[in-house]
Motif scaffolding. Structure first.
Motif, PDB file in Angstrom:
ATOM      1  N   PRO A   1       0.806  -1.222   0.000  1.00  0.00           N
ATOM      2  CA  PRO A   1       0.000   0.000   0.000  1.00  0.00           C
ATOM      3  C   PRO A   1       0.842   1.276   0.000  1.00  0.00           C
ATOM      4  CG  PRO A   1      -0.877  -1.560   1.596  1.00  0.00           C
ATOM      5  CD  PRO A   1       0.436  -2.101   1.105  1.00  0.00           C
ATOM      6  N   ARG A   2       1.960   1.239   0.703  1.00  0.00           N
ATOM      7  CA  ARG A   2       2.839   2.419   0.734  1.00  0.00           C
ATOM      8  C   ARG A   2       3.456   2.690  -0.626  1.00  0.00           C
ATOM      9  NH1 ARG A   2       6.467   2.615   6.124  1.00  0.00           N
ATOM     10  NH2 ARG A   2       4.983   3.845   7.322  1.00  0.00           N
ATOM     11  N   ILE A   3       3.886   1.620  -1.293  1.00  0.00           N
ATOM     12  CA  ILE A   3       4.473   1.789  -2.626  1.00  0.00           C
ATOM     13  C   ILE A   3       3.430   2.349  -3.580  1.00  0.00           C
ATOM     14  CG2 ILE A   3       5.396   0.539  -4.631  1.00  0.00           C
ATOM     15  CD1 ILE A   3       6.813  -1.302  -2.637  1.00  0.00           C
ATOM     16  N   ALA A   4       2.221   1.828  -3.512  1.00  0.00           N
ATOM     17  CA  ALA A   4       1.150   2.297  -4.387  1.00  0.00           C
ATOM     18  C   ALA A   4       0.890   3.782  -4.187  1.00  0.00           C
ATOM     19  CB  ALA A   4      -0.119   1.495  -4.143  1.00  0.00           C
ATOM     20  N   GLU A   5       0.987   4.257  -2.958  1.00  0.00           N
ATOM     21  CA  GLU A   5       0.760   5.677  -2.679  1.00  0.00           C
ATOM     22  C   GLU A   5       1.875   6.546  -3.236  1.00  0.00           C
ATOM     23  OE1 GLU A   5       0.304   6.240   1.511  1.00  0.00           O
ATOM     24  OE2 GLU A   5      -1.398   4.880   1.627  1.00  0.00           O
ATOM     25  N   THR A   6       3.102   6.113  -3.153  1.00  0.00           N
ATOM     26  CA  THR A   6       4.232   6.966  -3.513  1.00  0.00           C
ATOM     27  C   THR A   6       4.666   6.835  -4.964  1.00  0.00           C
ATOM     28  OG1 THR A   6       5.803   5.295  -2.771  1.00  0.00           O
ATOM     29  CG2 THR A   6       5.151   6.947  -1.167  1.00  0.00           C
ATOM     30  N   VAL A   7       4.327   5.741  -5.639  1.00  0.00           N
ATOM     31  CA  VAL A   7       4.834   5.508  -6.979  1.00  0.00           C
ATOM     32  C   VAL A   7       3.784   5.789  -8.050  1.00  0.00           C
ATOM     33  CG1 VAL A   7       5.974   3.794  -8.466  1.00  0.00           C
ATOM     34  CG2 VAL A   7       6.354   3.756  -6.023  1.00  0.00           C
ATOM     35  N   ARG A   8       2.607   6.177  -7.672  1.00  0.00           N
ATOM     36  CA  ARG A   8       1.521   6.384  -8.629  1.00  0.00           C
ATOM     37  C   ARG A   8       1.887   7.519  -9.587  1.00  0.00           C
ATOM     38  NH1 ARG A   8      -4.277   7.138  -6.251  1.00  0.00           N
ATOM     39  NH2 ARG A   8      -3.592   5.181  -5.398  1.00  0.00           N
ATOM     40  N   ASN A   9       1.937   7.224 -10.867  1.00  0.00           N
ATOM     41  CA  ASN A   9       2.186   8.264 -11.846  1.00  0.00           C
ATOM     42  C   ASN A   9       1.103   8.304 -12.920  1.00  0.00           C
ATOM     43  OD1 ASN A   9       2.855   6.005 -13.243  1.00  0.00           O
ATOM     44  ND2 ASN A   9       4.893   6.660 -13.837  1.00  0.00           N
ATOM     45  N   ILE A  10       0.109   7.437 -12.799  1.00  0.00           N
ATOM     46  CA  ILE A  10      -1.061   7.455 -13.670  1.00  0.00           C
ATOM     47  C   ILE A  10      -2.282   7.400 -12.769  1.00  0.00           C
ATOM     48  CG2 ILE A  10      -2.370   6.250 -15.449  1.00  0.00           C
ATOM     49  CD1 ILE A  10       0.275   5.067 -16.437  1.00  0.00           C
ATOM     50  N   GLU A  11      -3.168   8.340 -12.952  1.00  0.00           N
ATOM     51  CA  GLU A  11      -4.359   8.362 -12.114  1.00  0.00           C
ATOM     52  C   GLU A  11      -5.589   8.381 -13.009  1.00  0.00           C
ATOM     53  OE1 GLU A  11      -6.273  11.044  -8.537  1.00  0.00           O
ATOM     54  OE2 GLU A  11      -4.228  11.419  -9.209  1.00  0.00           O
ATOM     55  N   ILE A  12      -6.542   7.508 -12.732  1.00  0.00           N
ATOM     56  CA  ILE A  12      -7.802   7.464 -13.466  1.00  0.00           C
ATOM     57  C   ILE A  12      -8.870   8.005 -12.532  1.00  0.00           C
ATOM     58  CG2 ILE A  12      -9.510   5.969 -14.562  1.00  0.00           C
ATOM     59  CD1 ILE A  12      -7.172   4.032 -15.148  1.00  0.00           C
ATOM     60  N   VAL A  13      -9.565   9.019 -12.983  1.00  0.00           N
ATOM     61  CA  VAL A  13     -10.540   9.678 -12.129  1.00  0.00           C
ATOM     62  C   VAL A  13     -11.921   9.563 -12.751  1.00  0.00           C
ATOM     63  CG1 VAL A  13     -11.195  11.856 -11.063  1.00  0.00           C
ATOM     64  CG2 VAL A  13      -8.777  11.313 -11.388  1.00  0.00           C
ATOM     65  N   GLY A  14     -12.862   9.007 -11.984  1.00  0.00           N
ATOM     66  CA  GLY A  14     -14.262   8.996 -12.369  1.00  0.00           C
ATOM     67  C   GLY A  14     -14.612   8.134 -13.560  1.00  0.00           C
ATOM     68  N   ALA A  15     -15.880   7.911 -13.707  1.00  0.00           N
ATOM     69  CA  ALA A  15     -16.412   7.177 -14.853  1.00  0.00           C
ATOM     70  C   ALA A  15     -17.227   8.159 -15.683  1.00  0.00           C
ATOM     71  CB  ALA A  15     -17.277   6.018 -14.384  1.00  0.00           C
ATOM     72  N   ASP A  16     -17.131   8.028 -16.973  1.00  0.00           N
ATOM     73  CA  ASP A  16     -17.897   8.873 -17.888  1.00  0.00           C
ATOM     74  C   ASP A  16     -18.622   7.964 -18.881  1.00  0.00           C
ATOM     75  OD1 ASP A  16     -16.045   8.051 -19.815  1.00  0.00           O
ATOM     76  OD2 ASP A  16     -14.823   9.841 -19.588  1.00  0.00           O
ATOM     77  N   PRO A  17     -19.375   8.529 -19.805  1.00  0.00           N
ATOM     78  CA  PRO A  17     -20.105   7.667 -20.752  1.00  0.00           C
ATOM     79  C   PRO A  17     -19.206   6.706 -21.533  1.00  0.00           C
ATOM     80  CG  PRO A  17     -20.937   9.902 -20.866  1.00  0.00           C
ATOM     81  CD  PRO A  17     -19.722   9.928 -19.969  1.00  0.00           C
ATOM     82  N   VAL A  18     -17.965   7.074 -21.754  1.00  0.00           N
ATOM     83  CA  VAL A  18     -17.052   6.196 -22.492  1.00  0.00           C
ATOM     84  C   VAL A  18     -16.669   4.986 -21.651  1.00  0.00           C
ATOM     85  CG1 VAL A  18     -14.782   6.041 -23.557  1.00  0.00           C
ATOM     86  CG2 VAL A  18     -16.166   8.082 -23.903  1.00  0.00           C
ATOM     87  N   THR A  19     -16.215   5.207 -20.424  1.00  0.00           N
ATOM     88  CA  THR A  19     -15.771   4.096 -19.582  1.00  0.00           C
ATOM     89  C   THR A  19     -16.929   3.261 -19.061  1.00  0.00           C
ATOM     90  OG1 THR A  19     -15.661   5.536 -17.640  1.00  0.00           O
ATOM     91  CG2 THR A  19     -13.632   5.218 -18.893  1.00  0.00           C
ATOM     92  N   LEU A  20     -18.124   3.807 -19.072  1.00  0.00           N
ATOM     93  CA  LEU A  20     -19.281   3.022 -18.637  1.00  0.00           C
ATOM     94  C   LEU A  20     -19.574   1.868 -19.588  1.00  0.00           C
ATOM     95  CD1 LEU A  20     -21.715   5.786 -17.354  1.00  0.00           C
ATOM     96  CD2 LEU A  20     -20.424   4.130 -15.991  1.00  0.00           C
ATOM     97  N   HIS A  21     -19.050   1.923 -20.816  1.00  0.00           N
ATOM     98  CA  HIS A  21     -19.232   0.832 -21.775  1.00  0.00           C
ATOM     99  C   HIS A  21     -18.234  -0.289 -21.563  1.00  0.00           C
ATOM    100  CE1 HIS A  21     -21.563   3.972 -23.809  1.00  0.00           C
ATOM    101  NE2 HIS A  21     -22.265   2.946 -24.253  1.00  0.00           N
ATOM    102  N   GLY A  22     -17.420  -0.192 -20.527  1.00  0.00           N
ATOM    103  CA  GLY A  22     -16.494  -1.262 -20.187  1.00  0.00           C
ATOM    104  C   GLY A  22     -15.097  -1.016 -20.714  1.00  0.00           C
TER     105      GLY A  22
END
Length: 121
Positions: free
Chosen positions: A6-27
């Motif tokens: 969990p600590r590595i995930a917090e400090t090494v994150r360089n790509i963040e996906i935020v929210g769902a929109d009509p595009v990502t709702l299609h899977g």
């Protein structure tokens, strides 16, 4: 003792996906990493593999026409045939012809054959 993941995930994150929109709702489609990093197949073949996975995840089988595959990939039919042949040669795909006027049945392999006949990832 605390797990470090969990600590590595917090400090090494360089790509963040935020929210769902009509595009990502299609899977979305997950592609095995070994496909993405496989050096002996082209980018087009990798995309073709991902598209076949997209079609297959729901039913464990797929048989889109090459015209549909080409349209969805933004490629020509001839290029699609080349990509499918690449995947077949790399033993990542089996193509079974179902008969005159019918689409092919595609069998995707999520593992590849080792030289001794055993499968590996």
């Amino acid at each position: 003792m605390e797990h470090i993941a969990p600590r590595i995930a917090e400090t090494v994150r360089n790509i963040e996906i935020v929210g769902a929109d009509p595009v990502t709702l299609h899977g979305f489609t997950q592609v095995p990493n070994f496909i993405l990093t496989k050096k002996d197949i082209s980018v087009g073949a990798k995309l073709a593999y991902a598209m076949l996975l997209k079609y297959a995840w729901g039913d464990n089988a797929c048989f889109p026409g090459q015209i549909k595959l080409a349209e969805d990939m933004g490629a020509g039919e001839r290029s699609v045939r080349t990509y499918l042949q690449e995947l077949e040669k790399a033993q990542l795909l089996e193509i079974n012809q179902r008969g005159l006027g019918k689409t092919n049945l595609y069998r995707l392999h999520l593992t590849i054959k080792k030289r001794g006949g055993r499968r590996r990832a």
